[in-house]
Design a protein around this motif. Structure first.
Motif, mmCIF file in Angstrom:
data_model
loop_
_atom_site.group_PDB
_atom_site.id
_atom_site.type_symbol
_atom_site.label_atom_id
_atom_site.label_comp_id
_atom_site.label_asym_id
_atom_site.label_seq_id
_atom_site.Cartn_x
_atom_site.Cartn_y
_atom_site.Cartn_z
ATOM 1 N N HIS A 93 0.847 -1.193 0.000
ATOM 2 C CA HIS A 93 0.000 0.000 0.000
ATOM 3 C C HIS A 93 0.886 1.247 0.000
ATOM 4 N N MET A 94 0.567 2.208 -0.890
ATOM 5 C CA MET A 94 1.337 3.444 -0.995
ATOM 6 C C MET A 94 0.431 4.653 -0.881
ATOM 7 N N PRO A 95 0.429 5.334 0.252
ATOM 8 C CA PRO A 95 -0.262 6.619 0.300
ATOM 9 C C PRO A 95 0.572 7.654 -0.475
ATOM 10 N N VAL A 96 -0.079 8.388 -1.358
ATOM 11 C CA VAL A 96 0.592 9.430 -2.139
ATOM 12 C C VAL A 96 -0.253 10.690 -2.024
ATOM 13 N N LEU A 97 0.374 11.778 -1.611
ATOM 14 C CA LEU A 97 -0.325 13.034 -1.387
ATOM 15 C C LEU A 97 0.192 14.087 -2.356
ATOM 16 N N CYS A 121 -3.310 1.217 -10.556
ATOM 17 C CA CYS A 121 -2.639 0.480 -9.474
ATOM 18 C C CYS A 121 -3.474 0.527 -8.201
ATOM 19 N N PRO A 122 -4.099 -0.577 -7.848
ATOM 20 C CA PRO A 122 -4.938 -0.593 -6.648
ATOM 21 C C PRO A 122 -4.167 -0.303 -5.356
ATOM 22 N N GLN A 123 -2.847 -0.448 -5.379
ATOM 23 C CA GLN A 123 -2.058 -0.212 -4.167
ATOM 24 C C GLN A 123 -1.750 1.262 -3.919
ATOM 25 N N ILE A 124 -1.923 2.091 -4.927
ATOM 26 C CA ILE A 124 -1.660 3.523 -4.756
ATOM 27 C C ILE A 124 -2.928 4.200 -4.279
ATOM 28 N N ASP A 125 -2.845 4.841 -3.129
ATOM 29 C CA ASP A 125 -3.958 5.622 -2.587
ATOM 30 C C ASP A 125 -3.591 7.087 -2.774
ATOM 31 N N LEU A 126 -4.019 7.643 -3.905
ATOM 32 C CA LEU A 126 -3.664 9.006 -4.299
ATOM 33 C C LEU A 126 -4.678 9.989 -3.756
ATOM 34 N N ARG A 127 -4.193 10.992 -3.058
ATOM 35 C CA ARG A 127 -5.055 12.032 -2.496
ATOM 36 C C ARG A 127 -4.514 13.408 -2.851
ATOM 37 N N TRP A 128 -5.412 14.383 -2.763
ATOM 38 C CA TRP A 128 -5.110 15.755 -3.167
ATOM 39 C C TRP A 128 -5.463 16.711 -2.041
ATOM 40 N N ILE A 129 -4.594 17.701 -1.839
ATOM 41 C CA ILE A 129 -4.872 18.725 -0.845
ATOM 42 C C ILE A 129 -4.427 20.068 -1.410
ATOM 43 N N PHE A 159 2.821 6.018 6.855
ATOM 44 C CA PHE A 159 2.900 7.453 6.581
ATOM 45 C C PHE A 159 4.281 8.056 6.819
ATOM 46 N N GLU A 160 5.289 7.216 6.918
ATOM 47 C CA GLU A 160 6.653 7.733 6.977
ATOM 48 C C GLU A 160 7.021 8.265 5.599
ATOM 49 N N PHE A 161 7.718 9.374 5.572
ATOM 50 C CA PHE A 161 8.155 10.004 4.336
ATOM 51 C C PHE A 161 9.069 9.060 3.546
ATOM 52 N N VAL A 162 8.832 8.972 2.219
ATOM 53 C CA VAL A 162 9.674 8.170 1.335
ATOM 54 C C VAL A 162 10.372 9.070 0.318
ATOM 55 N N SER A 163 9.604 9.901 -0.392
ATOM 56 C CA SER A 163 10.182 10.712 -1.454
ATOM 57 C C SER A 163 9.254 11.871 -1.791
ATOM 58 N N MET A 164 9.805 12.831 -2.535
ATOM 59 C CA MET A 164 9.003 13.989 -2.915
ATOM 60 C C MET A 164 9.503 14.525 -4.251
ATOM 61 N N LEU A 165 8.570 14.857 -5.130
ATOM 62 C CA LEU A 165 8.858 15.553 -6.386
ATOM 63 C C LEU A 165 8.066 16.840 -6.376
#
Length: 181
Positions: A93-97, A121-129, A159-165
């Motif tokens: 599971h990958m939370p992506v914000l 990709c069902p494992q990506i939980d993409l959210r927008w803020i 929810f630990e930070f992995v990467s950022m673009l």
């Protein structure tokens, strides 16, 4: 994981058995640039922001007058069958914000691509803020000292930070200026 962008194109991608490698090589990062991030964001902050964030369609509903640009780009985005196969192979599971703005032209160009990847990709939980909804988060996602958008934050399951673009860096703006002036 190391991602090097040069003039908006991926130049090098190395990782230990990274599932993103073939996808990264197939996309051009016209306006996303790698951010050298000096420290990891706090998991509590990221989880709180993620819980406050919205799914793609709900996010666009916050500004229907500007959502049309996103929908237009969305119609032209297609994931190849090879990319889809790779994306469906992800098991964690990958939370992506995405820190964004419906009003932002770069977000309208890039957001639908991120949405297409997440749909495949069902494992990506993409959210927008919205950038202005969480100043505490925006403080940690600045690019070149500015609160620019879009910025995409990848997190681990906890929810630990992995990467950022993030948005265009100064070198990308210089490249655009050389081409247009």
């Amino acid at each position: 994981m190391v991602l090097t962008a040069c003039a908006g194109h991926i130049k090098e991608f190395t990782s230990i058995s990274s599932p993103f490698q073939s996808i990264a090589r197939s996309f051009t990062l016209d306006s996303l640039s790698v951010i050298a991030y000096p420290y990891a964001m706090n998991a509590t902050l990221l989880q709180s922001a993620f819980e406050q964030s919205l799914a793609y369609d709900r996010y666009l509903e916050t500004d229907p007058g500007r959502a049309g640009a996103w929908r237009t780009v969305e119609k032209s985005v297609h994931i190849t069958s090879a990319q889809e196969t790779l994306l469906k192979s992800f098991v964690r599971h990958m939370p992506v914000l995405v820190v964004s703005g419906v009003w932002c032209g770069d977000c309208a160009q890039q957001g639908p691509m991120l949405h297409a990847i997440a749909k495949a990709c069902p494992q990506i939980d993409l959210r927008w803020i919205d950038r202005d909804a969480r100043p505490d988060l925006t403080e940690h996602t600045k690019v070149c000292g500015g609160a620019r958008v879009p910025v995409v934050v990848w997190m681990a399951e906890d929810f630990e930070f992995v990467s950022m673009l993030g948005d265009r860096t100064l070198s990308r703006y210089r490249s655009i200026a050389r081409k247009q002036l």
